[in-house]
Design a protein around this motif. Structure first.
Motif, PDB file in Angstrom:
ATOM      1  N   THR A  83     -14.578 -55.594  26.385  1.00 10.27           N
ATOM      2  CA  THR A  83     -15.851 -56.270  26.596  1.00 10.27           C
ATOM      3  C   THR A  83     -16.165 -56.456  28.075  1.00 10.27           C
ATOM      4  N   LEU A  84     -15.152 -56.887  28.822  1.00  8.94           N
ATOM      5  CA  LEU A  84     -15.378 -57.268  30.220  1.00  8.94           C
ATOM      6  C   LEU A  84     -14.995 -56.183  31.213  1.00  8.94           C
ATOM      7  N   GLY A  85     -14.210 -55.215  30.765  1.00  8.50           N
ATOM      8  CA  GLY A  85     -13.662 -54.254  31.714  1.00  8.50           C
ATOM      9  C   GLY A  85     -12.426 -54.827  32.401  1.00  8.50           C
ATOM     10  N   ASN A  86     -12.094 -54.295  33.556  1.00  5.78           N
ATOM     11  CA  ASN A  86     -10.862 -54.712  34.247  1.00  5.78           C
ATOM     12  C   ASN A  86     -11.046 -56.010  35.028  1.00  5.78           C
ATOM     13  N   LYS A  87     -11.621 -56.983  34.394  1.00  8.64           N
ATOM     14  CA  LYS A  87     -11.790 -58.288  35.035  1.00  8.64           C
ATOM     15  C   LYS A  87     -10.579 -59.141  34.692  1.00  8.64           C
ATOM     16  N   TRP A  88      -9.492 -58.853  35.365  1.00  7.03           N
ATOM     17  CA  TRP A  88      -8.212 -59.449  34.974  1.00  7.03           C
ATOM     18  C   TRP A  88      -8.211 -60.959  35.131  1.00  7.03           C
ATOM     19  N   ALA A  89      -8.822 -61.404  36.180  1.00  8.02           N
ATOM     20  CA  ALA A  89      -8.861 -62.853  36.393  1.00  8.02           C
ATOM     21  C   ALA A  89      -9.648 -63.535  35.280  1.00  8.02           C
ATOM     22  N   ALA A  90     -10.748 -62.923  34.893  1.00  2.00           N
ATOM     23  CA  ALA A  90     -11.555 -63.498  33.814  1.00  2.00           C
ATOM     24  C   ALA A  90     -10.788 -63.463  32.501  1.00  2.00           C
ATOM     25  N   ILE A  91     -10.119 -62.372  32.253  1.00  5.13           N
ATOM     26  CA  ILE A  91      -9.355 -62.249  31.013  1.00  5.13           C
ATOM     27  C   ILE A  91      -8.225 -63.265  30.983  1.00  5.13           C
ATOM     28  N   ALA A  92      -7.607 -63.469  32.118  1.00  5.40           N
ATOM     29  CA  ALA A  92      -6.472 -64.390  32.182  1.00  5.40           C
ATOM     30  C   ALA A  92      -6.876 -65.822  31.838  1.00  5.40           C
ATOM     31  N   THR A  93      -8.147 -66.146  32.040  1.00  6.14           N
ATOM     32  CA  THR A  93      -8.590 -67.508  31.720  1.00  6.14           C
ATOM     33  C   THR A  93      -8.539 -67.778  30.217  1.00  6.14           C
ATOM     34  N   TYR A  94      -8.475 -66.720  29.436  1.00 10.92           N
ATOM     35  CA  TYR A  94      -8.369 -66.872  27.975  1.00 10.92           C
ATOM     36  C   TYR A  94      -6.909 -66.946  27.513  1.00 10.92           C
ATOM     37  N   LEU A  95      -6.010 -66.779  28.447  1.00 12.74           N
ATOM     38  CA  LEU A  95      -4.589 -66.710  28.097  1.00 12.74           C
ATOM     39  C   LEU A  95      -3.818 -67.766  28.872  1.00 12.74           C
ATOM     40  N   PRO A  96      -3.656 -68.924  28.293  1.00 16.62           N
ATOM     41  CA  PRO A  96      -2.948 -70.014  28.975  1.00 16.62           C
ATOM     42  C   PRO A  96      -1.549 -69.576  29.411  1.00 16.62           C
ATOM     43  N   GLY A  97      -1.245 -69.855  30.663  1.00 13.23           N
ATOM     44  CA  GLY A  97       0.093 -69.531  31.151  1.00 13.23           C
ATOM     45  C   GLY A  97       0.224 -68.122  31.688  1.00 13.23           C
ATOM     46  N   ARG A  98      -0.855 -67.355  31.589  1.00 14.99           N
ATOM     47  CA  ARG A  98      -0.820 -65.990  32.106  1.00 14.99           C
ATOM     48  C   ARG A  98      -1.730 -65.883  33.324  1.00 14.99           C
ATOM     49  N   THR A  99      -1.293 -65.120  34.299  1.00 12.75           N
ATOM     50  CA  THR A  99      -2.106 -64.918  35.496  1.00 12.75           C
ATOM     51  C   THR A  99      -2.797 -63.567  35.430  1.00 12.75           C
ATOM     52  N   ASN A 101      -2.402 -61.301  37.458  1.00 10.26           N
ATOM     53  CA  ASN A 101      -1.374 -60.298  37.733  1.00 10.26           C
ATOM     54  C   ASN A 101      -0.597 -59.957  36.463  1.00 10.26           C
ATOM     55  N   ASP A 102      -0.305 -60.948  35.674  1.00 14.55           N
ATOM     56  CA  ASP A 102       0.379 -60.711  34.389  1.00 14.55           C
ATOM     57  C   ASP A 102      -0.439 -59.754  33.524  1.00 14.55           C
ATOM     58  N   VAL A 103      -1.706 -60.074  33.398  1.00 19.59           N
ATOM     59  CA  VAL A 103      -2.572 -59.277  32.533  1.00 19.59           C
ATOM     60  C   VAL A 103      -2.686 -57.854  33.073  1.00 19.59           C
ATOM     61  N   LYS A 104      -2.851 -57.794  34.370  1.00 21.56           N
ATOM     62  CA  LYS A 104      -2.977 -56.486  35.022  1.00 21.56           C
ATOM     63  C   LYS A 104      -1.723 -55.640  34.801  1.00 21.56           C
ATOM     64  N   ASN A 105      -0.581 -56.243  35.014  1.00 20.42           N
ATOM     65  CA  ASN A 105       0.678 -55.522  34.809  1.00 20.42           C
ATOM     66  C   ASN A 105       0.859 -55.126  33.352  1.00 20.42           C
ATOM     67  N   PHE A 106       0.516 -56.032  32.488  1.00 16.70           N
ATOM     68  CA  PHE A 106       0.632 -55.740  31.055  1.00 16.70           C
ATOM     69  C   PHE A 106      -0.220 -54.527  30.696  1.00 16.70           C
ATOM     70  N   TRP A 107      -1.448 -54.572  31.165  1.00 14.06           N
ATOM     71  CA  TRP A 107      -2.374 -53.489  30.839  1.00 14.06           C
ATOM     72  C   TRP A 107      -1.886 -52.166  31.432  1.00 14.06           C
ATOM     73  N   SER A 108      -1.475 -52.235  32.654  1.00 11.14           N
ATOM     74  CA  SER A 108      -1.023 -51.032  33.342  1.00 11.14           C
ATOM     75  C   SER A 108       0.173 -50.413  32.633  1.00 11.14           C
ATOM     76  N   THR A 109       1.131 -51.245  32.286  1.00 11.12           N
ATOM     77  CA  THR A 109       2.320 -50.771  31.588  1.00 11.12           C
ATOM     78  C   THR A 109       1.933 -50.164  30.244  1.00 11.12           C
ATOM     79  N   ARG A 110       1.036 -50.843  29.578  1.00 18.34           N
ATOM     80  CA  ARG A 110       0.614 -50.371  28.265  1.00 18.34           C
ATOM     81  C   ARG A 110      -0.069 -49.003  28.369  1.00 18.34           C
ATOM     82  N   GLN A 111      -0.912 -48.863  29.391  1.00 21.73           N
ATOM     83  CA  GLN A 111      -1.608 -47.590  29.560  1.00 21.73           C
ATOM     84  C   GLN A 111      -0.617 -46.456  29.817  1.00 21.73           C
ATOM     85  N   LYS A 112       0.378 -46.743  30.629  1.00 21.29           N
ATOM     86  CA  LYS A 112       1.381 -45.714  30.916  1.00 21.29           C
ATOM     87  C   LYS A 112       2.135 -45.355  29.643  1.00 21.29           C
TER      88      LYS A 112
END
Length: 327
Positions: A83-99, A101-112
Motif C-alpha cells: 500500500t505504502l511502498g518502501n516507507k519503512w518508517a511509516a510501516i514501522a509505526t504499525y509494528l510496536p517494538g520494531r524500527t 531498520n528492522d522492517v527494512k532489513n526484514f524486507w530486504s532479507t525476504r526479497q533475497k
DNA sequence: AATAAACCCAACCGCTTCACG
DNA sequence: CCGTGAAGCGGTTGGGTTTAT
C-alpha cells in the motif's frame, strides 16, 4: 584544518557498552534529541546522526530484540508495503517494538530469499511445461466471482475458496489471502467477519475477514492486490505490483514482459505475484514442498498455452519458476 | 571437520526535509 | 527569501553467525 581535525576525531564502527551507557545517560537527562550536542559537549566522539541511530535502533526502550518477525508482523509488513511502498518508517509505526531498520532489513532479507527460491525452483522440468490450461479455468473464475461478490457484501458472510481477506478501503486495495489448506478442490470456506473497531486517527480503516472453519496453516502473505478503482476487479485486469513488473528481469530476460501483449504481461505478472508472495517461513515450516504450492497456485490462474509459444527455451526454463499444473 | 552459502543486522552514506537565524 | 545545520529517512554495505553440503 580545524574541520579536518574534527572529522578525524569522529569515531565510527561498533558501539561499546561504555558508549551505550553514556548515550543512555544523556537521553535520560536530556531526552531523545539535540543529538549533535553529545559530541559538542565532548561526551562521545560520535556524530549526532550516529548517536540518534544508535538510540533509535538499539537503545530505546520497548524494542523487540532478538526475535524474528511473527507471521502477523510479516502480514502487516507485506500489506503495508504493497500500500505504502518502501516507507519503512511509516510501516514501522504499525509494528510496536520494531524500527524502520528492522522492517527494512526484514524486507530486504525476504526479497533475497524469494529471489533465491525463485532461482532454485527454476530447475527445468519440461514435462510440466505448456500444461497450464486444462484444470485451472474454473478456479480462476471462482476467485473472480468471489472477489466481485465480496465487493458487494463486505460485512456479511460469503462462500468461496478464499479463507482470508483484507480490505483496506482507504488504500483502495483488497488483499486476498488464500492459504494452501484451502487447496482441495470443492472445499468451500465460509468467510465471515465484521469490521473491527477502528480509530480513524491512528490507523487506516480496515476490514479483516478470517475464515471460520480454517486456521490457515500457511498464513499470509499470499495476496493479490488491486485497485477498487478498477470498474470490474477481474484476474486478468489486475495492475501489477512493482515486483511483478520487474519479474521479467528476475527471469533473466529483461525484455520478457515487453515481448508479450499487455494482457499477457498482466497474466504472467500476476502469476508471478503468487510465486513471490508466499509466506516462506511458515511454508517451509510445514514441510510442504513447492510443487504442492505451485499446484495450488495453478488452480488460481489460467495461463493460456499461447503465452509460451514465442518464448525461447531459456525463457521457458526460467518460467518454470512460475506455478504450473503438474497434471 | 572444513568450507560455502545463506541469513541477520548494525552501522554507514547520501539525500531530503525542516527549523532557525 | 536564503543559507546552514540538524534530523529523518531509505539504500547499501560489511561482518558476524548460522545452516547446509
Amino acid at each position: 584544518m580545524e574541520r579536518l581535525r574534527a572529522q578525524e576525531d569522529i569515531k565510527k564502527g561498533p558501539w561499546s557498552a561504555e558508549e551505550d551507557e553514556i548515550l543512555m545517560n544523556f537521553v535520560k537527562e536530556n531526552g531523545p534529541g539535540d543529538w549533535s550536542s553529545i559530541r559538542s559537549k565532548g561526551l562521545l566522539p560520535r556524530t549526532g546522526k550516529s548517536c540518534r541511530l544508535r538510540w533509535v535502533n538499539k537503545l530505546q526502550p520497548n524494542l523487540k530484540k532478538g526475535c524474528k518477525f511473527s507471521a502477523e508482523e510479516e502480514r502487516v509488513v507485506l500489506e503495508l508495503q504493497a500500500t505504502l511502498g518502501n516507507k519503512w518508517a511509516a510501516i514501522a509505526t504499525y509494528l510496536p517494538g520494531r524500527t524502520d531498520n528492522d522492517v527494512k532489513n526484514f524486507w530486504s532479507t525476504r526479497q533475497k530469499r524469494l529471489a533465491r527460491i525463485l532461482r532454485a525452483s527454476s530447475q527445468p522440468n519440461r514435462a510440466h511445461k505448456h500444461k497450464a490450461k486444462a484444470t485451472v479455468v474454473n478456479e480462476a473464475s471462482t476467485l473472480q466471482a468471489s472477489v466481485s461478490s465480496f465487493n458487494q457484501v463486505k460485512e456479511t458472510s460469503l462462500q468461496c475458496h478464499i479463507c482470508s481477506c483484507f480490505w483496506s478501503e482507504n488504500a483502495s486495495a483488497i488483499n486476498i489471502l488464500p492459504p494452501p489448506d484451502c487447496l482441495n478442490m470443492g472445499t468451500a470456506g465460509v468467510i465471515s467477519g465484521v469490521p473491527p473497531a477502528v480509530d480513524e486517527h491512528t490507523s487506516p480503516p480496515q476490514l479483516c475477514i478470517q475464515s471460520n472453519n480454517h486456521q490457515p496453516s500457511v498464513s499470509p502473505p499470499f495476496g493479490i492486490f488491486f485497485s477498487t478503482e478498477q470498474p470490474k476487479p477481474a484476474l486478468n485486469n489486475l495492475p501489477l505490483w512493482q515486483e511483478n513488473q520487474d519479474f521479467g528481469a528476475e527471469l533473466g530476460e529483461p525484455n520478457f514482459m515487453g515481448a508479450l501483449t499487455q494482457q499477457e504481461s498482466l497474466e504472467v505478472g500476476n502469476m508471478a505475484q503468487h510465486n513471490l508472495g508466499l509466506s516462506l517461513d511458515e511454508l517451509e515450516a510445514t514441510g510442504q514442498n513447492f510443487g504442492e504450492i505451485n499446484d495450488y497456485k495453478d488452480k488460481m490462474l489460467t495461463i493460456p498455452d499461447t503465452l509460451f509459444a514465442d518464448l525461447s527455451d531459456d525463457m521457458l526454463d526460467n518460467l518454470d519458476a512460475v506455478p504450473r499444473s503438474s497434471s
